[in-house]
Motif scaffolding. Sequence first.
Motif, PDB file in Angstrom:
ATOM      1  N   ARG A  45       4.780  -6.950   0.844  1.00 25.46           N
ATOM      2  CA  ARG A  45       3.871  -6.571   0.206  1.00 25.46           C
ATOM      3  C   ARG A  45       3.676  -7.328  -1.189  1.00 25.46           C
ATOM      4  O   ARG A  45       4.234  -6.786  -2.307  1.00 25.46           O
ATOM      5  CB  ARG A  45       3.808  -5.156   0.144  1.00 25.46           C
ATOM      6  CG  ARG A  45       2.591  -4.251  -0.353  1.00 25.46           C
ATOM      7  CD  ARG A  45       2.764  -2.816  -0.536  1.00 25.46           C
ATOM      8  NE  ARG A  45       3.777  -2.379  -1.540  1.00 25.46           N
ATOM      9  CZ  ARG A  45       3.487  -2.448  -2.701  1.00 25.46           C
ATOM     10  NH1 ARG A  45       2.462  -2.728  -3.365  1.00 25.46           N
ATOM     11  NH2 ARG A  45       4.381  -1.806  -3.461  1.00 25.46           N
ATOM     12  N   LEU A 124       3.411   3.737  -4.560  1.00 26.98           N
ATOM     13  CA  LEU A 124       4.114   2.732  -3.584  1.00 26.98           C
ATOM     14  C   LEU A 124       5.477   2.162  -4.425  1.00 26.98           C
ATOM     15  O   LEU A 124       6.242   1.460  -3.748  1.00 26.98           O
ATOM     16  CB  LEU A 124       3.239   1.701  -3.257  1.00 26.98           C
ATOM     17  CG  LEU A 124       1.853   1.789  -2.463  1.00 26.98           C
ATOM     18  CD1 LEU A 124       1.235   0.953  -2.021  1.00 26.98           C
ATOM     19  CD2 LEU A 124       2.600   2.961  -1.351  1.00 26.98           C
ATOM     20  N   ASP A 287      -4.888  -5.340   2.636  1.00 26.00           N
ATOM     21  CA  ASP A 287      -3.975  -4.271   3.302  1.00 26.00           C
ATOM     22  C   ASP A 287      -3.686  -4.987   4.690  1.00 26.00           C
ATOM     23  O   ASP A 287      -2.977  -4.147   5.485  1.00 26.00           O
ATOM     24  CB  ASP A 287      -4.003  -3.117   3.487  1.00 26.00           C
ATOM     25  CG  ASP A 287      -4.296  -2.327   1.949  1.00 26.00           C
ATOM     26  OD1 ASP A 287      -3.324  -2.432   1.219  1.00 26.00           O
ATOM     27  OD2 ASP A 287      -5.281  -1.747   1.603  1.00 26.00           O
ATOM     28  N   ASN A 290       0.066  -4.615   6.122  1.00 24.81           N
ATOM     29  CA  ASN A 290       0.539  -3.732   6.650  1.00 24.81           C
ATOM     30  C   ASN A 290      -0.466  -2.795   7.475  1.00 24.81           C
ATOM     31  O   ASN A 290      -0.331  -1.548   7.704  1.00 24.81           O
ATOM     32  CB  ASN A 290       1.159  -2.644   5.545  1.00 24.81           C
ATOM     33  CG  ASN A 290       0.218  -2.729   4.370  1.00 24.81           C
ATOM     34  OD1 ASN A 290      -0.885  -2.072   4.472  1.00 24.81           O
ATOM     35  ND2 ASN A 290       0.939  -3.056   3.141  1.00 24.81           N
ATOM     36  N   LEU A 294      -0.911   1.963   4.322  1.00 28.57           N
ATOM     37  CA  LEU A 294      -0.495   2.725   3.230  1.00 28.57           C
ATOM     38  C   LEU A 294      -1.553   3.069   2.259  1.00 28.57           C
ATOM     39  O   LEU A 294      -1.486   3.526   1.295  1.00 28.57           O
ATOM     40  CB  LEU A 294       0.412   1.513   2.295  1.00 28.57           C
ATOM     41  CG  LEU A 294       1.610   0.927   2.792  1.00 28.57           C
ATOM     42  CD1 LEU A 294       2.445  -0.097   2.100  1.00 28.57           C
ATOM     43  CD2 LEU A 294       2.553   2.077   3.380  1.00 28.57           C
TER      44      LEU A 294
ATOM     45  N   PRO B  16      11.145   1.082   5.264  1.00 28.66           N
ATOM     46  CA  PRO B  16       9.899   0.525   5.040  1.00 28.66           C
ATOM     47  C   PRO B  16       9.884  -0.800   5.700  1.00 28.66           C
ATOM     48  O   PRO B  16      10.721  -1.465   6.643  1.00 28.66           O
ATOM     49  CB  PRO B  16      10.101   0.020   3.470  1.00 28.66           C
ATOM     50  CG  PRO B  16      11.670  -0.012   3.234  1.00 28.66           C
ATOM     51  CD  PRO B  16      12.237   0.916   4.324  1.00 28.66           C
ATOM     52  N   LEU B  35       5.507   2.515   7.694  1.00 23.73           N
ATOM     53  CA  LEU B  35       6.379   3.654   7.105  1.00 23.73           C
ATOM     54  C   LEU B  35       6.924   4.263   8.469  1.00 23.73           C
ATOM     55  O   LEU B  35       6.173   4.972   9.353  1.00 23.73           O
ATOM     56  CB  LEU B  35       5.980   4.570   6.416  1.00 23.73           C
ATOM     57  CG  LEU B  35       5.146   4.358   4.971  1.00 23.73           C
ATOM     58  CD1 LEU B  35       4.515   5.400   4.480  1.00 23.73           C
ATOM     59  CD2 LEU B  35       6.257   3.871   4.089  1.00 23.73           C
ATOM     60  N   THR B  51       3.732   5.661  11.005  1.00 26.42           N
ATOM     61  CA  THR B  51       2.279   5.469  10.565  1.00 26.42           C
ATOM     62  C   THR B  51       1.677   4.460  11.614  1.00 26.42           C
ATOM     63  O   THR B  51       0.334   4.647  11.470  1.00 26.42           O
ATOM     64  CB  THR B  51       2.156   4.582   9.262  1.00 26.42           C
ATOM     65  OG1 THR B  51       3.077   3.654   9.370  1.00 26.42           O
ATOM     66  CG2 THR B  51       2.650   5.538   8.041  1.00 26.42           C
ATOM     67  N   ALA B  73       0.486   7.600   5.270  1.00 19.55           N
ATOM     68  CA  ALA B  73       1.092   7.668   4.025  1.00 19.55           C
ATOM     69  C   ALA B  73       0.533   8.739   2.940  1.00 19.55           C
ATOM     70  O   ALA B  73       1.419   9.189   2.165  1.00 19.55           O
ATOM     71  CB  ALA B  73       0.821   6.395   3.265  1.00 19.55           C
TER      72      ALA B  73
END
Lengths: 340, 360
Positions: A45, A124, A287, A290, A294, B16, B35, B51, B73
Amino acid sequence: MKRGLVVLDPTEIPEEEWGQRIGAVQERLRAERIDVALIYNDVSRGDDIGYLTNLVIYWNEGMLAIPAEGEATLLTKLSKRVFAWMERTSMITDLRSGQSIGALVSAYLANRQAGRLGFVDADLWPALYVEEIASAVPDWEIVELGAVIREQRKVLSSAEQALLRTGAGVLAEALEAATAAGEDVRSRMGALESVARHGGFADVVLRGLETGERATIEVAAEYRHNWLLVGRSYGVHEDAALIEARNAALSALASGATWTDAGLSGLAALEASPVTNAALTWISQTDFANRGELRAPLEGRPVDGEVAALQIEFLDDAGCRAVRTDTFLVGAGHSELLTN
Amino acid sequence: MALDAQGLDAVLAFAPIWRRENVRYLTDASVGGALTFVLLTQTAEPVAFTTRSEDVAAIRSRGWVNDVRLITASDPHPLVDAVKNSGIQRLGVGHLELLPLALTRWVRGAAAEVVSATKLLDGARMVKSAWELERMRKAARVSDAAWQTFVEVLEPGITEYDIIAEVEADIKRLGAEDNFMLIASGGDEVLGMTPPTRRRIQVGDLVRTELTPQTDGYWLQICRSISVGPVTEAHRRSFDVFYEAAEAGFAAAKPGVTAHEIAVAENDVFRRRGLGEYCSDQWTRVRGHGVGLHLDETPIIEGNHTVLPEGATFIIHPNTYTPIAGYHVFGDQVVLTATGAEYLVSTERRMFSSDEGSRR
């Protein structure tokens, strides 16, 4: 992993634009009475620091300190041996290395009058780092900031849009190569990786799955800090329905619908198809690395210059997942499909 | 697991994206979630949290953890409730040091005491079973193939990033899930390795690479430096030093040895040749490190007195800069056996030249 080409090219992003990016952050810091902002990124990230400096966090972790006035500083536990490379490939000229996060921040702030220290995207940050820094600089007031940089980089400049289109062209060729590579998902992934890496992508996060006659490839790929997200399932008879749903959702979005309502338009388009139990997800380009996991789901309406992806997925009768994901650029009155 | 010895009621392994080794160890699943967690208590069946919806089937399909629950999250309640409902007083968290602030607050609210279990899980993973070693030997074949590709495509004029493109493509076709790879090319001005640039390879260059494909979860590293064109006298002299240092590290490697002792064996070779200063952190990072489900585990450095038992896997690489030919890398991953150590890769331990390439 970030093992692809890293480039700092003034013909791609002019030097003034780099200055404007830091300047916009500093303007916000002054408005919020923050004396110094800290940005923490890791190898999975790293886009905030990449956006502000072009630095690629290819190792574990890095921190960027931005004062309300003055130049940004990289704080890292990485050896000074690669500082020359960092200076060649980024806009950062002040790089500092140390054994611990707390000591690095403490030394950085040593000659400044104590004030308000902002943690960007505080939720985060590893909690123990926040606590270590707070303990190392007890005179400073700790302020937990939101996704300040992410919000700023959500809308792409014209230079970034041009780079993203270049990357999209390469990725289109990579997908063609994957399609032509045969039935084996590994062969498809190898073909895609080859074209993307030769084409200058810095990162290609690939996941492939083979279930019976169906092969699925999902890729998040980074070209000069701009990401593209694509998902393809091969051997899916319902692909035409998924494309129709995607087009309906994008059309609704271009007509001014909210993310939620545009998603409902996409699902409505699937009602007459054999696809049941489909799920439709909007993901912001900020994002892609991911897949938006998140963050909270997108709300409200997109703005011009924003880039997002639409992921439509469903499980067939045998429980096998199929997916169609495409990236698009939001423009005035229409959405430009970057992957197809 | 040694929960009692640590005074823990449970362990929560946190993963992570860039540190998934503990979740992989406990589930054997290749997860994709941003996650993921596994909760392991003294008595109940383990529970996984993720997740990403696809992870649910991926984890269950491996058969080790069947109870898999989705979280987000911003709403980790399924995880928090599981901790609360288990009556856990003292919870050990693997990678507590990386747990995000928001999640940390949730977890601290669910158990009376939260402590790090990172070392506990590192220790559990250190000794590889026969089943794991079989997987690592398979992964080693991918690393061997990766180096073979590197040699085959290397030629004057090719860019650094085009070399990596070829390697990445080949190892993906062979089943690699990921790869950590650094490169550097040039002469004695080179101080370390980085991601690739547009630099074009030239005759007389020394090209250094650290290749680390991940296959079936296990990372398998190999380090080599290769001459472009005929091997120069400086490249040969440099190789001789690094080969001798790596051999010294290998000779010291046996069950019960410490990371410190292996590092000393490697560094003494440099010291004997008047190159001792290049073993300092000004010029190098480590003299090797553990490699398994994570690619950079316990460091092989002087001062690290971690005992390495039979079944431990690590790379011995005395990589550093010297004035002889600049930064040089050379090393291979080993497993400690009952009597010594065994190399996991089959690639020859010699100086290579791009003239051996055959893909052009």
